[in-house]
Scaffold this active site. Structure first.
Site, PDB file in Angstrom:
ATOM      1  NE  ARG A  94      44.925  52.382  19.004  1.00  0.00           N
ATOM      2  CZ  ARG A  94      46.195  52.668  18.801  1.00  0.00           C
ATOM      3  NH1 ARG A  94      46.565  53.337  17.715  1.00  0.00           N
ATOM      4  NH2 ARG A  94      47.112  52.307  19.672  1.00  0.00           N
TER       5      ARG A  94
ATOM      6  CD  GLU B 218      38.158  38.551  39.741  1.00  0.00           C
ATOM      7  OE1 GLU B 218      37.499  39.591  39.581  1.00  0.00           O
ATOM      8  OE2 GLU B 218      38.880  38.057  38.842  1.00  0.00           O
TER       9      GLU B 218
ATOM     10  CG  ASP C 247      37.525  35.963  34.129  1.00  0.00           C
ATOM     11  OD1 ASP C 247      36.698  36.779  33.688  1.00  0.00           O
ATOM     12  OD2 ASP C 247      38.148  36.146  35.190  1.00  0.00           O
TER      13      ASP C 247
ATOM     14  CG  HIS D  25      33.343  40.487  37.817  1.00  0.00           C
ATOM     15  ND1 HIS D  25      32.625  40.824  36.721  1.00  0.00           N
ATOM     16  CD2 HIS D  25      34.435  39.793  37.368  1.00  0.00           C
ATOM     17  CE1 HIS D  25      33.250  40.353  35.639  1.00  0.00           C
ATOM     18  NE2 HIS D  25      34.345  39.730  36.001  1.00  0.00           N
TER      19      HIS D  25
ATOM     20  CG  HIS E  63      32.671  35.296  34.295  1.00  0.00           C
ATOM     21  ND1 HIS E  63      32.263  35.884  35.478  1.00  0.00           N
ATOM     22  CD2 HIS E  63      33.798  35.968  33.943  1.00  0.00           C
ATOM     23  CE1 HIS E  63      33.098  36.843  35.810  1.00  0.00           C
ATOM     24  NE2 HIS E  63      34.051  36.912  34.894  1.00  0.00           N
TER      25      HIS E  63
ATOM     26  CG  ASP F 200      32.006  44.840  32.410  1.00  0.00           C
ATOM     27  OD1 ASP F 200      32.241  45.444  31.334  1.00  0.00           O
ATOM     28  OD2 ASP F 200      32.896  44.370  33.139  1.00  0.00           O
TER      29      ASP F 200
ATOM     30  N   GLY G 159      36.253  44.896  36.828  1.00  0.00           N
ATOM     31  CA  GLY G 159      37.404  45.665  37.306  1.00  0.00           C
ATOM     32  C   GLY G 159      37.732  45.318  38.742  1.00  0.00           C
TER      33      GLY G 159
HETATM   34  O1  LIG Z   1      38.523  51.689  29.848  1.00  0.00           O
HETATM   35  C1  LIG Z   1      38.975  52.525  30.639  1.00  0.00           C
HETATM   36  O2  LIG Z   1      39.351  53.624  30.278  1.00  0.00           O
HETATM   37  C2  LIG Z   1      39.106  52.191  32.078  1.00  0.00           C
HETATM   38  C3  LIG Z   1      39.529  53.135  32.971  1.00  0.00           C
HETATM   39  C4  LIG Z   1      39.670  52.789  34.312  1.00  0.00           C
HETATM   40  C5  LIG Z   1      39.394  51.518  34.750  1.00  0.00           C
HETATM   41  C6  LIG Z   1      38.967  50.572  33.845  1.00  0.00           C
HETATM   42  C7  LIG Z   1      38.719  49.200  34.325  1.00  0.00           C
HETATM   43  O3  LIG Z   1      38.582  48.958  35.495  1.00  0.00           O
HETATM   44  C8  LIG Z   1      38.617  48.142  33.316  1.00  0.00           C
HETATM   45  C9  LIG Z   1      38.576  46.766  33.940  1.00  0.00           C
HETATM   46  C10 LIG Z   1      38.032  45.774  32.947  1.00  0.00           C
HETATM   47  O4  LIG Z   1      38.463  44.510  33.303  1.00  0.00           O
HETATM   48  C11 LIG Z   1      37.535  43.622  32.785  1.00  0.00           C
HETATM   49  N1  LIG Z   1      37.826  42.322  33.364  1.00  0.00           N
HETATM   50  C12 LIG Z   1      38.330  41.316  32.668  1.00  0.00           C
HETATM   51  N2  LIG Z   1      38.502  40.255  33.448  1.00  0.00           N
HETATM   52  C13 LIG Z   1      38.098  40.597  34.685  1.00  0.00           C
HETATM   53  C14 LIG Z   1      38.042  39.893  35.904  1.00  0.00           C
HETATM   54  O5  LIG Z   1      38.405  38.717  36.061  1.00  0.00           O
HETATM   55  N3  LIG Z   1      37.580  40.577  36.973  1.00  0.00           N
HETATM   56  C15 LIG Z   1      37.175  41.858  36.870  1.00  0.00           C
HETATM   57  N4  LIG Z   1      37.195  42.547  35.721  1.00  0.00           N
HETATM   58  C16 LIG Z   1      37.668  41.927  34.638  1.00  0.00           C
HETATM   59  C17 LIG Z   1      36.223  44.240  33.109  1.00  0.00           C
HETATM   60  O6  LIG Z   1      35.231  43.816  32.206  1.00  0.00           O
HETATM   61  C18 LIG Z   1      36.523  45.713  32.935  1.00  0.00           C
HETATM   62  O7  LIG Z   1      36.138  46.152  31.675  1.00  0.00           O
HETATM   63  C19 LIG Z   1      38.801  50.889  32.490  1.00  0.00           C
HETATM   64 ZN   LIG Z   2      35.485  38.363  34.781  1.00  0.00          ZN
END
Ligand SMILES: O=C(O)c1cccc(C(=O)CC[C@H]2O[C@@H](n3cnc4c(=O)[nH]cnc43)[C@H](O)[C@@H]2O)c1
Ligand SMILES: [Zn+2]
EC number: 3.5.4.40
Length: 353
Positions: A82, A213, A291, A210, A27, A149, A183
């Site tokens: 990018r 959490e 993480d 996930h 993870h 994911d 997310g």
């Molecule tokens: O990329 C975008 O444009 C976008 C737009 C709206 C929402 C999102 C996300 O929700 C991205 C969340 C992102 O966070 C990552 N992540 C990393 N660590 C964790 C964690 O501990 N728990 C949950 N999510 C996590 C995940 O892989 C998502 O890519 C993006």
């Molecule tokens: Zn995570």
């Protein structure tokens, strides 16, 4: 040993043992693994970004008030990726950092939607991660596999795009083994993603969302029932439901526990209140993971040191924990046996010295 991560309550020789212990990580997020060194390099390439280029300033920048703040900061780092060359650099350098910690195998969670929606060509994206994967294995000996994911908060459009990228035979990368959901959980119900997980599972991918959490045990049940989860990302709130703990133990469904992450995002108040002991006591398979390590001021070795303290483990206990990670992975049987043997050989030599 990284000096700033030495837990004073863990003997120094146990830190040294952990540093050399062969490990699997299940993870860990792609963008969330970008070290200050990598973030600085990317921020310097894209000078219009609000992300600091100075590694010292990144420590403050990576201090979060809550989970929503963490996601905001996370997305600002996503904005630094990018071009396909940025993707390749990030992936290859993350593998270098893993190899330094004796990570032999890692399932890296990648969010392709975040890159394709920012204009990176999907084929070039896949080529970049695959090129980095092959180079990392050849040069560092660390085997990488991918979990794609869905970024839950980005809605069903992101679910559709992620499922398409994961199941289209012309695009799907060789290293892809699993399908996840990340997310925020609050306001992002798991069952709505069932059709996308059904497609991914039908295409041979493993289900690793996930859940639990930042929400209660009901979310973990939904991940198990609706998304057919084979492992649970975090699963922290499972400790609130004895029936769920019994179910996880009986079905041998591992939890991907990331202790420091849970403190950094304020999902758990203090490490001493972390439910990892309850999981072990209930017989749930526990794996240790980092993480988003640099964002949470940690690394995998430090997570093992934290686990050693919370669970009172010695070298043999730590070796068993490392073997849990190998066993819960999606490696084939010979691959698992190879790393497990390496852990045993290393531990026996250490104890004999
Ligand atoms: O990329 C975008 O444009 C976008 C737009 C709206 C929402 C999102 C996300 O929700 C991205 C969340 C992102 O966070 C990552 N992540 C990393 N660590 C964790 C964690 O501990 N728990 C949950 N999510 C996590 C995940 O892989 C998502 O890519 C993006
Ligand atoms: Zn995570």
């Amino acid at each position: 040993m990284t000096e700033h991560l030495v837990d004073p309550d863990v003997p120094r020789d146990l830190h040294a043992f952990i540093a050399g212990l062969p490990k699997a990580e299940l993870h860990v997020h792609h963008v969330g693994s970008a070290s200050p060194r990598i973030v600085s390099e990317l921020a310097a390439r894209h000078a219009d970004s609000k992300v600091p280029t100075d590694p010292e300033a990144l420590v403050d920048y990576f201090t979060f008030t809550d989970f929503a703040h963490f996601i905001d900061v996370y997305l600002s780092v996503v904005d630094l990726i990018r071009t396909p060359e940025d993707v390749r650099l990030l992936t290859y350098e993350v593998a270098r950092d893993m190899a330094r910690q004796q990570v032999r195998y890692a399932e890296l969670t990648i969010t392709p939607f975040s890159s394709t929606r920012r204009g990176i060509d999907e084929g070039a994206f896949m080529d970049a991660i695959e090129d980095a994967r092959k180079a990392a294995e050849a040069e560092f000996g660390t085997v990488l596999r991918w979990c794609f994911d869905i970024p839950g908060e980005a809605g069903l459009e992101s679910a559709e795009e992620t499922a398409r990228l994961a199941t289209d035979d012309r695009l799907r990368p060789e290293g892809l083994v699993s399908f996840g959901l990340g997310g925020p959980e609050i306001g992002v119900a798991r069952p709505q993603f069932k059709p996308y997980f059904d497609r991914a599972i039908a295409a041979g991918l493993h289900s690793v969302p996930h859940a639990g959490e930042t929400t209660g045990p009901q979310t973990v049940w939904e991940a198990l029932i609706d998304l057919r989860a084979e492992r649970i990302g975090h699963g922290t709130s499972s400790a609130q439901d004895p029936k769920l703990l019994a179910h996880l133990a009986e079905r041998r469904i591992p939890l991907e526990v990331c202790p420091t992450s849970n403190i950094a995002t304020r999902a758990v108040r203090t490490l001493d209140e972390h439910p990892i002991k309850e999981f072990v006591r209930a017989g749930v398979p526990v794996t240790i993971n980092s993480d988003d390590p640099p964002m949470f001021g940690t690394d995998l070795n430090n997570e093992y040191a934290v686990a050693a303290r919370l669970l009172g483990l010695d070298e043999r206990g730590l070796a068993d924990l490392a073997k849990n990670g190998v066993e819960a992975s999606f490696l084939d049987a010979p691959g698992k046996a190879r790393i497990a043997d390496e852990i045993d050989t290393y531990t026996a030599a250490w104890l004999a010295s």
